[in-house]
Enzyme design. Structure first.
Site, PDB file in Angstrom:
ATOM      1  CG  LEU A  49      44.860  40.023  32.372  1.00 25.30           C
ATOM      2  CD1 LEU A  49      45.749  41.174  31.958  1.00 25.30           C
ATOM      3  CD2 LEU A  49      43.401  40.386  32.141  1.00 25.30           C
TER       4      LEU A  49
ATOM      5  NE  ARG B  69      59.004  46.992  32.359  1.00 26.28           N
ATOM      6  CZ  ARG B  69      57.867  46.342  32.583  1.00 26.28           C
ATOM      7  NH1 ARG B  69      57.869  45.029  32.658  1.00 26.28           N
ATOM      8  NH2 ARG B  69      56.738  46.998  32.718  1.00 26.28           N
TER       9      ARG B  69
END
Length: 671
Positions: free
Chosen positions: A44, A338
């Site tokens: 990306l 996370r």
């Protein structure tokens, strides 16, 4: 005086990026045709950068080791991409995205870069919609959002569980348009093996054609590294097996400082390891934590019965389940960041409550969500007397629409139906927040050499929030680098083509060939994977989810000894004049064996806990935050930037002091 200059613009935070763009030097369209840019990596970040630079008029040479840019590991980013558009009207803003990102990173990121990221995030969505990316939409046709860990708003745009793939196809289509126009010269199946520095500036690379084995010289006026992170230093990770750190490590050895290598993210929702035969681990998107509830049995007897196959998780009542994230973090529940969720899972499993045979798994349960959605659908369909079976059926259809491909993937791997039985998950190495040090312009300490996306360190601090990787990669490639690199290249419009028949190119090529010849002629007896697997075990056991001084010192000694053994005993079969994946792996593992030692050295130096870096000596001992990570802002509020000096043990530390003028430094709390 520090060698680091972050080049952060003056003025108020909210004005820095716009005022910077107003004052930079530009390259006019005619002169862009005279300038070459190399982009290494076509995920990306690299794909969006290559497409945008070519669209602007630069001549781009793009390199990837895969057979197509479509195979970049960005496709594995499943859950979504953040942007502060506030479509839900739930209070989102540039500032809140900026604040959540800095807080989520445990106050170890650079303010100016993160605020810029929040500002350009909204442009990414518009760009991708224009490319045809099929984002999910709500009933009225507007783009839908969901929430991710570490935030209290819904700002994540998604395409089922395929967001990374769809965004990459958008960037790839833009690249293809420029390839057809001749503005991008695409080099598939090529691996960068060194950067060439001429008169102090990055002027090209040495690459190997992975099909023919040919060593090639490629020149340019600037080099952009967009080759991803270094999670595969652990051997087992959620990364593609080919993901590696070679491009970033080669520029480090030529003068680019490497920042915060100890900041590595352990993702909480991965399919547990099932045996020593595995080569990688599979990520289950964090988006599942929107609707899934994480739990383990409360009673050890139930744990043992489940392990022995005498009970199923569905046999346990709600009272017999410990929804430990909801218990410990009532404000955020299953949507804590996370690093917090991963350590909490480890704590429960270390205490003996792990539910699979290895004792390393917890449950991710969708029963409540299925029932909630089913009852909602029954009301919408005017079914007041819907049976429990019908409610379950309706709820499963809603969950399938949101996460269907993820459930399908889980069932194929585990052979268990997650609609009927809770998923089993466990943390695994996923993303690296550390990387090549860059300034505000995304330039490394080598002039003319840039690092973007996961390859750099700049935006996530000590922990990345979910759905921010895609945001940073596309922000860097579409909206930041095209401005900042233009300012640098404006001084190269009269330089002309960079020749490749110079001593610098000859020396770099000679060094690359000597390394390849060494591997091909070494008379060892052990495979590359043998050493990589051993490195991974050292990293996981002593530089993994928690670290301590004793383990880190042992890891440094063990990795150094392993590296010495590697050069004596590694065996690479085949020829260097053909496709040879063992040769490719040998070079990459050689780099991991150096990076792993620097990683442990950085973790040892940073005697605090922050984000993904958890030192057992640095925890809260009392109060509401007892057992949580304890930061030391007085001594460690800086970026660790390491300068290469020949051996990882000899690396020199440079510090970029982190200054917070718009955010108050305080203990991170999700309770």
């Amino acid at each position: 005086m520090s060698k680091l200059d972050a080049k952060i613009p003056e003025g108020p935070l909210k004005d820095k990026w716009n005022s910077y763009k107003d004052k930079i030097d530009l390259v006019n369209p005619a002169n862009k045709r005279l300038i070459d840019v190399i982009v290494v990596g076509t995920g990306l970040a690299g794909g969006s950068a290559a497409a945008t630079l070519a669209e602007l008029g630069y001549n781009v040479k793009a390199f990837c080791y895969q057979d197509s840019p479509r195979r970049a590991h960005s496709i594995a980013a499943q859950g979504g991409i953040n942007a502060a558009k506030n479509y839900q009207g739930d209070g989102d803003s540039f500032y809140r995205l900026f604040y959540d990102t800095v807080k989520g990173g445990d106050y170890r990121s650079r303010e100016a870069n993160v605020y810029r990221l929040a500002e350009v995030s909204t442009n990414i969505i518009d760009q991708c919609v224009a490319q045809g990316v099929p984002f999910a939409r709500d009933y009225g046709g507007l783009l839908d959002n969901r929430s991710f860990g570490g935030v209290l708003v819904s700002r994540t745009f998604y395409a089922k569980g395929q967001t990374g793939q769809q965004l990459l196809l958008g960037a790839y289509s833009s690249m293809n348009r420029q390839i057809a126009r001749g503005k991008i010269e695409m080099h598939n199946r090529h691996e960068m093996l060194d950067v060439v520095v001429v008169d102090g500036k990055a002027r090209g690379i040495i690459a190997r054609n992975l099909v023919t084995g040919e060593i090639e010289r490629h020149s340019a006026h600037a080099v952009v590294i967009a080759s991803g992170g270094y999670g595969n230093v652990y051997f087992l990770s959620t990364n593609a097996m080919g993901s590696n750190a070679t491009a970033a490590w080669k520029i480090h050895k030529k003068g680019a400082f490497f920042a915060n290598p100890c900041y590595t993210q352990i993702h909480p929702t991965c399919i547990p390891r099932s045996g020593d035969y595995q080569s990688k681990l599979t990520l289950m998107s964090e988006s599942l934590r929107n609707d899934g509830r994480i739990w383990v049995p409360k009673n050890m007897d139930d744990v043992q019965a489940i392990r022995d196959g005498k009970k199923k998780p569905t046999d346990l009542t709600e009272e017999e389940r410990d929804y430990y994230l909801e218990r410990r973090y009532p404000a955020f529940g299953n949507l804590v960041p996370r690093d917090v969720a991963s350590r909490a899972a480890k704590e429960r499993c270390d205490a003996g409550y792990g539910v699979n045979k290895t004792g390393e798994a917890v449950y991710l349960d969708f029963k409540s969500a299925i029932q909630r959605y089913g009852k909602e659908q029954a009301k919408l369909l005017h079914m007041p007397d819907a049976s429990p079976e019908k409610i379950t059926e309706l709820g499963e259809k809603v969950v399938e629409a949101k996460y269907g491909n993820l459930f399908q993937m889980y069932e194929k791997i585990v052979d268990d139906n997650p609609y009927k039985t809770p998923m089993m998950i466990y943390p695994a190495t996923h993303y690296t927040m550390g990387g090549v040090w860059v300034d505000y312009n995304l330039m490394t300490t080598i002039p003319g050499c840039y690092a973007i996306g996961e390859a750099n360190f700049s935006d996530h601090g000590a922990n990345r929030l979910g759905a921010s990787a895609l945001m940073q990669g596309l922000a860097d490639g579409y909206f930041v680098l095209p401005y900042t690199i233009g300012d640098y290249l404006s001084h190269d419009i009269r330089t002309g083509k960079i020749p490749t028949n110079t001593p610098e190119f000859e020396q770099a090529e000679r060094e690359v060939k000597e390394k390849i010849e060494f591997f091909m002629n070494n008379k060892g007896t052990k495979s590359v994977d043998h050493f990589h697997r051993r490195l991974g075990k050292i990293m996981w056991n002593k530089v993994g989810m928690s670290r301590n001084e004793k383990g880190l010192k042992e890891a440094i000694r063990e990795i150094k000894a392993l590296r010495e053994e590697f050069y004596k005993e590694v065996s690479v079969p085949g020829s260097d004049q053909e496709m040879n994946q063992e040769l490719e792996k040998a070079g990459r593992v050689a780099d991991f064996l150096e990076l792993g030692e620097l990683f442990a050295k950085d973790a040892l130096d940073r005697n605090e806990s922050c984000g993904g870096h958890f030192r057992e000596e640095s925890v809260e001992l009392a109060g509401e935050q007892k057992g949580e990570a304890l930061r030391d802002d007085k001594n460690y509020a800086y970026v660790s930037a390491w300068e290469y000096k020949g051996e990882p043990s000899e690396a020199v530390l440079h510090k970029e002091e982190l200054k917070y003028e718009n955010i108050e430094l305080k203990q991170r709390s999700y309770k």
